[in-house]
Design an enzyme around this catalytic site. Sequence first.
Site, PDB file in Angstrom:
ATOM      1  N   HIS A 130      -5.062   3.034   8.523  1.00  0.00           N
ATOM      2  CA  HIS A 130      -3.932   3.499   7.725  1.00  0.00           C
ATOM      3  C   HIS A 130      -3.163   4.535   8.532  1.00  0.00           C
ATOM      4  CE1 HIS A 130      -5.898   1.344   4.620  1.00  0.00           C
ATOM      5  NE2 HIS A 130      -5.000   1.691   3.722  1.00  0.00           N
ATOM      6  N   LYS A 144      -0.832   5.341  -7.864  1.00  0.00           N
ATOM      7  CA  LYS A 144       0.629   5.256  -7.718  1.00  0.00           C
ATOM      8  C   LYS A 144       1.243   4.520  -8.903  1.00  0.00           C
ATOM      9  CE  LYS A 144       4.036   3.300  -4.607  1.00  0.00           C
ATOM     10  NZ  LYS A 144       4.192   1.971  -5.170  1.00  0.00           N
TER      11      LYS A 144
END
EC number: 4.1.1.31
Length: 883
Positions: free
Chosen positions: A138, A546
């Site tokens: 990531h 999120k």
Amino acid sequence: MNEQYSALRSNVSMLGKVLGETIKDALGEHILDRVETIRKLSKSSRAGNEANRQELLTTLQNLSNDELLPVARAFSQFLNLANTAEQYHSISPKGEAASNPEVIARTLRKLKNQPDLNDATIKKAVESLSLELVLTAHPTEITRRTLIHKMGEINNCLKQLDNTDIADYERHQVMRRLRQLIAQSWHTDEIRKQRPSPVDEAKWGFAVVENSLWQGVPNYLRELNEQLEENLGYKLPVDFVPVRFTSWMGGDRDGNPNVTADITRHVLLLSRWKATDLFLKDIHVLVSELSMVDATPELLALVGEEGASEPYRYLMKKLRARLMATQSWLEARLKGEKLPKPDGLLTQNEQLWEPLYACYQSLQACGMGIIANGELLDTLRRVKCFGVPLVRIDIRQESTRHTEALGEITRYLGIGDYESWSEADKQAFLIRELNSKRPLLPRNWEPSNDTREVLETCKVIAEAPKGSIAAYVISMAKTPSDVLAVHLLLKEAGIGFAMPVAPLFETLDDLNNADDVMTQLLNIDWYRGLIQGKQMVMIGYSDSAKDAGVMAASWAQYQAQDALIKTCEKAGIELTLFHGRGGSIGRGGAPAHAALLSQPPGSLKGGLRVTEQGEMIRFKYGLPEVTVSSLSLYTSAILEANLLPPPEPKDSWRHIMDELSVISCETYRGYVRENKDFVPYFRSATPEQELGKLPLGSRPAKRRPTGGVESLRAIPWIFAWTQNRLMLPAWLGAGTALQKVVEDGKQSELEAMCRDWPFFSTRLGMLEMVFSKADLWLADYYDQRLVAKTLWPLGKELRDLLEEDIKVVLAIANDSHLMADLPWIAESIQLRNVYTDPLNVLQAELLYRSRLTEEQGKSPDPRVEQALMVTIAGVAAGMRNTG
């Protein structure tokens, strides 16, 4: 704590002084004076001096374009040095006790003191330990590899300086080396010029193995063995290695078109090459060390007359020759040359293990156990942990890519459009094809590029040596057909074994449906036969937070795990929960011990599989000593969670969590999805748009090139809010929900939950951590400098909300101030704030200048752009996480 912290402060001060000397030598006294003035103003501003705060703002606003970069670099580099010192102090004798391997001893003593646990039960729990750490690429590791290496060297200097017996001339030499390293760092560009390719990312992962894990894992096992022997009178078996490493680097193609089947094939070869390289170094040492003559008849029979004079060396030299031949063949393959496989090519761990273990057994039998348990034992354990593949690779792809591929196949065959079928029809088709002996894929068929890529990836898995691919992860999994589809595509590629396929449930709805999906799958006879009593399920933390906010997401994650544990237990299936956590709170990050003990009872019975992401890999595994510490923490947490599981929450607590979840989700979505001003505010108040210029990872920031917040990946979403210090994704909705429940007269119940339920207390602890890093005046300053006045009310509303949230969390936790239970971390944040604050102010100024230039249609000033990138890296270092 005071002694620990004063030692840290002393080292930070010393490193800062050396950096100051470096800046003075490079740029002159006037720049150092400017940096010092800003530092003193920042310190005074932090202490509450309003006049100095205003002077700090004015000073930074008035910097010329030529001064921007040196000032930004000075504070950014200081924070990297402070982090290096902190990492050292977490493992030094003066460091934080909780990070020391002694944690295992404390856990074992605690377990032995339980009246209902005996040594045999504890021993059984140790033997069933299973920890798989999945290293991911990531794009949150913002620090360049070359600088990470220099930080490791600086750490070594700190270790030498800590030695009270060091002679004056040695101290002088170490200080000279320290000055050289800090000067090298200063004169190195901290921002990459190009994005790393997926192969670059994989090489970064291999560097972590070589520089830290290779030594750290055997050291951890020695420590574990020592503590078990001391506390239980039990020695670890030679072949017992409870920890394994897997990687997503080169295998994770979800939303990353740069990771292709060819890239995965290349990374698999590269990983094997690196393994041969590292084992060759081990064998060189063993050839030198194992000069003994005495051997068992079994070993002498193995080496024959030719090797009888030095049997151990003879075997090691033969193994070295095989490793060298394997390495040469892999090098040729990596260059694209097609060579026949040489005799004795190493493809399986047993080929490494057998000669090494034969030597070990012979040495033990001949009274040379002290030699057997030296370098040879370390190498044997590396074979079990890393083996021929070095790190196994996960393949990850989004569910819709498999659906589209099957749709293309069924349309070509003229049997309908798979994509438009109902779930029941899809399942019927898939089960029929999975049971069929004829191939599904038509001959001489030319698929589209996207479908070819999906099929080629399955072919790579089929060709790879068994054991080098760990699992196939399906992101955005929603239905049983998503799992069956992958099994069918793997079957078509010729995979003749039960490849673990893990659905990843990552939105609020998908987490809520996870148990239903798995129940349906486990009711399919063919599927039950295939998985042979084992199932892996991945829980997504980033995207669910999120989607719904942290409070609703964390409760959905808990409930999904709880339901899956009970369903699999009932069905007699061993469940491995794979946790897709990030480093930041908004992506599920939490201190390892607290996070594991806050999971539902039984969640670690099948072992722990968890992602380690971006900058967290460096913080947790950047040095061998830190690796020992991190693995020890995981070990103690798993043992404790399995032997002293947390209590089942009361029904009333579950009802309160349901209530908190609904209110927090409504509040979160009310702002993020439904407030028309939110996206314009987000885009202007944070450096979200500018983050795309940072060459961090190989993966694009968005799943789709267009679209709003919903198309943005979780990492840049968190990264942006971390930069402006509002930290919004990590708290929005949670405090509002808690306040509502308090107003309904349930504060005492919330306090009981905080006291007696690890899940809830960990949630509050994570909120306190976020609140400690958030900063109202800095978030306000970003608004004043960057946001249109029409949007100021929204910013004020959010900051007021944050202020109220802090009050309610402190009231429930009965704390007088934030992080009261973790003074070391609180002190660490305060120490870094003095250096992070100027970077935040400077970043807002740079964003203002950069955007103004763009509005005026002028070419960007490279000095401004470069300084802006440095402030982003610096704030990330100050916050100790990015996304």
